[in-house]
Design a protein around this motif. Structure first.
Motif, short mmCIF file in Angstrom:
data_model
loop_
_atom_site.label_atom_id
_atom_site.label_comp_id
_atom_site.label_asym_id
_atom_site.label_seq_id
_atom_site.Cartn_x
_atom_site.Cartn_y
_atom_site.Cartn_z
N LYS A 476 -29.55 0.34 -1.94
CA LYS A 476 -30.22 1.34 -2.76
C LYS A 476 -30.25 2.65 -1.98
O LYS A 476 -30.65 2.68 -0.82
CB LYS A 476 -31.66 0.91 -3.08
N GLU A 477 -29.86 3.72 -2.64
CA GLU A 477 -29.91 5.03 -1.97
C GLU A 477 -31.36 5.46 -1.81
O GLU A 477 -32.10 5.49 -2.80
CB GLU A 477 -29.11 6.06 -2.75
N PRO A 478 -31.79 5.81 -0.59
CA PRO A 478 -33.21 6.10 -0.36
C PRO A 478 -33.66 7.44 -0.94
O PRO A 478 -34.84 7.60 -1.25
CB PRO A 478 -33.31 6.12 1.17
N PHE A 479 -32.74 8.41 -1.08
CA PHE A 479 -33.10 9.73 -1.56
C PHE A 479 -32.52 9.99 -2.94
O PHE A 479 -31.51 9.39 -3.33
CB PHE A 479 -32.57 10.80 -0.61
N LEU A 480 -33.13 10.89 -3.66
CA LEU A 480 -32.55 11.39 -4.89
C LEU A 480 -31.24 12.09 -4.58
O LEU A 480 -31.04 12.62 -3.48
CB LEU A 480 -33.51 12.36 -5.59
N THR A 481 -30.35 12.16 -5.55
CA THR A 481 -29.00 12.69 -5.32
C THR A 481 -29.01 14.09 -4.74
O THR A 481 -28.25 14.40 -3.83
CB THR A 481 -28.20 12.68 -6.64
N ASN A 482 -29.91 14.96 -5.24
CA ASN A 482 -29.90 16.35 -4.75
C ASN A 482 -30.29 16.44 -3.28
O ASN A 482 -29.72 17.23 -2.52
CB ASN A 482 -30.82 17.23 -5.61
N HIS A 483 -31.24 15.63 -2.83
CA HIS A 483 -31.64 15.66 -1.42
C HIS A 483 -30.52 15.10 -0.54
O HIS A 483 -30.26 15.61 0.54
CB HIS A 483 -32.93 14.86 -1.22
N LYS A 484 -29.88 14.02 -1.00
CA LYS A 484 -28.77 13.45 -0.24
C LYS A 484 -27.66 14.49 -0.06
O LYS A 484 -27.16 14.70 1.05
CB LYS A 484 -28.22 12.20 -0.94
N HIS A 485 -27.31 15.15 -1.17
CA HIS A 485 -26.20 16.09 -1.09
C HIS A 485 -26.57 17.38 -0.35
O HIS A 485 -25.70 18.04 0.20
CB HIS A 485 -25.66 16.38 -2.48
N ASN A 486 -27.84 17.73 -0.33
CA ASN A 486 -28.26 18.86 0.51
C ASN A 486 -27.95 18.58 1.98
O ASN A 486 -27.47 19.44 2.72
CB ASN A 486 -29.75 19.13 0.34
N ILE A 487 -28.25 17.34 2.39
CA ILE A 487 -28.00 16.96 3.79
C ILE A 487 -26.50 16.84 4.05
O ILE A 487 -26.00 17.30 5.08
CB ILE A 487 -28.73 15.63 4.12
N PHE A 488 -25.77 16.24 3.11
CA PHE A 488 -24.31 16.13 3.26
C PHE A 488 -23.68 17.52 3.36
O PHE A 488 -22.76 17.75 4.16
CB PHE A 488 -23.71 15.37 2.08
#
Length: 669
Positions: A476-488
């Motif tokens: 399960k991805e721990p963060f919402l998509t926008n937060h994940k992609h901000n970090i990426f």
């Protein structure tokens, strides 16, 4: 429950540990060459196996093992400091096998001649045990972390035995600084001088191995006989794998450090004996009473009380080194008085305190966790200034601390109750990862070296592994998509900036190639555009016309192929790359090309590369067969191409995290 397992002994394991430089790209290894050597051994003993399972035996034998032992190593450069570089070497596969044969024949003598010096604190002491314990300590964890060591320390056993010999007493020089032995000497002596040999490996004359183990005059009077001895064969081996050079030894592999160690062992003994002699002008100096010397490879640590003793020690040291055409680097000597603490030790303590204060998971009223990258960066620069060290001296340690902070940040998230993992918490952790990445890339940008690149990649891997679905987060991805992609995007932007600053050239390519592989882990949304990728590799890109003007070396070709794969937008680059590979062989096909390590490695990895198959054609090996015909290999093409899935490059099923951990375990300095 701990279970002791036996690992079958093969002399060829030397190619896994002692013949490659540490600094090779992440996708390169000798694992599959080692398997090939074992397969070859089986084929030589079993004609049926050779006939049924090794149908390209004759072609591979001719390609790899029928060449003259004298060969040209593949030379590549890495950054040494801001204005200089070091040249490292990969030796020909045939000579890698010759090194394993030499170890097998002479391992007892290597151990004997490594036991002479009282000064050496990094020397082979015995052949590493072929056992490991299958327990939780050595198992890969759910978060992709595991620990093992490259240099086997005496009296310790590891899951992966990564060196042919066990070493005593220190596998890393920084362990010595913090050891009981160092502190004990400080109690006995008031002063310390640290000094090293100037360009030791570049300066070693291969014939000096015979002078060291026997006698210079005797050897010069009996040159032919000396060639049949252990020392003579070691001398000849070092010459042949380095294109018959005698004025230096190849830099990078462990066997070169062993060669140097045997010479330096005798120099240590000469110094010890000269200091024991006395005359009317000077008295005897007794080791561990009047002084104490420790040598780690080519670094000397001399503890003493009296200035006149130090002067005499340095005089004898210089004279003994001169006998072997070696010299001290006086410009880099550093003296310490009590309390004896090196600038590096001071800086490490200050940086530990700094990170503990400013990179803590501090709970505040309005936000749960707070990281201050700006404070860290400003204070870090002050520490460098205060302690008068260079960034490179403390970079590995600092990035390792940041790596640990990243792990703690991930674990902190996992400890939060699921109902509390709301968007506010995600924003706070997102900021925490941003701050860690800010500090990591600031430090890295100052001193981009292979070691520090690997440390940065370890941090990146921990963050990516945490944010993607995997076993450790129950898919399960721990963060919402926008937060994940901000970090990426933050990771992508930082890597892009480094690649723009450090475009591939003769001195910086290996360091930045690691980051290109790291960028690949982010997924398709973060791929470099063809124009940017061409710019990094210094490939001309004008109005969609791509031209490789400057020849790319083996590592650049392989990492570029690994990155572009069969991705459609990169197809024009691949077309031009295939032309460049063809030209590379066409220019050398009439010049005994099989003795050039770079061409042999390139050919083998071109044959196994799945991205160089001609997809959609009835004969998918058209390009590969054209290369084989060009270099005079005209028979059995299909079996040769399909002989091995991998040679030296791991094209598919590549595990970034595992490869990083394996690489980290291989550090020597």
């Amino acid at each position: 429950m701990r279970k002791k397992l036996k690992i079958p002994y093969t002399k060829e394991r030397v190619v896994l540990s002692d013949v490659l430089p540490y600094e090779v790209p992440l996708i390169f290894s000798n694992r599959y060459f080692y398997k090939l050597l074992n397969k070859r051994n089986k084929a030589q003993k079993n004609p049926k196996f050779k006939r049924d399972k090794f149908k390209a035996y004759a072609e591979i034998e001719n390609l790899l093992f029928s060449t003259a032992k004298s060969s040209q190593p593949f030379r590549f450069k890495i950054k040494h400091n801001e204005t200089d570089f070091r040249e490292l070497n990969i030796i020909h596969p045939n000579n890698q096998k010759a090194v394993s044969d030499f170890y097998e024949k002479y391992n007892s003598l290597i151990l004997y001649y490594s036991s002479i010096s009282q000064f050496s604190i990094r020397k082979p002491t015995e052949i590493a045990k072929f056992t490991f314990f299958n327990d939780r300590l050595h198992s890969k964890n759910g978060d992709n972390t595991f620990e093992f060591a490259q240099i086997e320390e005496n009296e310790n056993e590891y899951e992966n035995l990564k060196s042919y010999f066990t070493y005593q007493k220190y596998s890393n020089i920084h362990k010595f600084y913090e050891s009981y032995q160092f502190h004990r000497s400080e109690k006995k002596f008031n002063k310390l001088i640290k000094i090293d040999i100037s360009k030791c490996f570049d300066s070693i004359y291969t014939h000096t191995i015979s002078w060291a183990l026997f006698n210079k005059t005797i050897i010069k009077d009996n040159i032919d006989d000396s060639r049949k001895t252990f020392a003579g064969e070691f001398d000849e081996l070092l010459q042949k794998l380095n294109a018959n050079e005698t004025n230096c030894i190849v830099i990078g592999p462990e066997f070169s450090r062993i060669f140097a160690e045997l010479i330096l062992q005798q120099i240590d003994n000469d110094i010890l004996n000269k200091l024991l002699s006395s005359d009317t002008n000077q008295s005897r100096l007794i080791h561990k009473r009047d002084y104490e010397i420790f040598r780690y490879v080519d670094d000397y640590f001399i503890f003493y009380n009296k200035e006149e003793d130090k002067e005499r020690i340095l005089k004898e040291l210089k004279l003994c080194l001169k006998e072997y055409k070696l010299y001290l680097n006086d410009n880099k000597s550093i003296s310490y008085g009590k309390p004896i603490i090196t600038e590096i030790s001071q800086a490490k303590q200050k940086i530990t305190d700094l990170f503990n204060i400013h990179l803590m998971l501090i709970e505040k009223e309005e936000e749960s966790f707070y990281f201050s990258s700006n404070n860290v960066i400003t204070r870090f620069k002050s520490i460098i200034k205060e302690t008068n060290i260079e960034y490179k001296d403390i970079m590995n340690y600092s990035l390792a601390v940041l790596d640990n902070k990243t792990k703690k940040l991930v674990n902190k998230w996992k400890s939060i109750k699921e109902e509390e993992r709301d968007e506010k918490a995600q924003k706070q952790f997102e900021k925490g990862f941003f701050e860690v990445l800010d500090v990591a890339f600031f430090l890295y940008s100052v001193e981009p070296r292979v070691n520090s690149t690997i440390k940065v990649c370890l941090i990146i891997d921990k963050i990516i592994s945490f944010l993607k679905k995997n076993k450790s987060n129950e898919y399960k991805e721990p963060f919402l998509t926008n937060h994940k992609h901000n970090i990426f995007k933050k990771i992508s932007d930082e890597i892009y900036q480094v690649l723009q600053k450090n475009k591939s050239d003769k001195t910086t390519q290996v360091e930045s190639l690691y980051l290109l592989i790291a960028l690949n882990q982010l997924g398709r949304e973060y791929r470099l555009s063809p124009k940017v990728l061409c710019s990094y590799f210094n490939i001309q890109f004008e109005e969609n016309k791509i031209t490789i003007v400057n020849e790319l070396n083996y590592f650049c070709i392989m990492v570029l192929l690994f990155y572009i794969r069969n991705i459609k937008i990169y197809e024009p680059i691949k077309v031009e790359l295939k032309k460049s590979i063809f030209i590379k062989f066409d220019n050398k096909k009439d010049f005994n090309w099989k003795n050039e390590t770079e061409l042999v490695l390139t050919l083998l990895d071109v044959l196994s590369c799945p991205y160089l198959n001609d997809i959609g054609r009835s004969n998918k090996y058209i390009f590969k067969k054209s290369i084989l015909n060009l270099v005079g290999i005209t028979k059995n093409h299909k079996h040769l191409i399909e002989s091995e899935k991998f040679w030296f490059i791991k094209w598919t099923d590549f595990d970034f995290g595992m490869e990083l951990q394996a690489k980290r375990s291989q550090e020597v300095y």
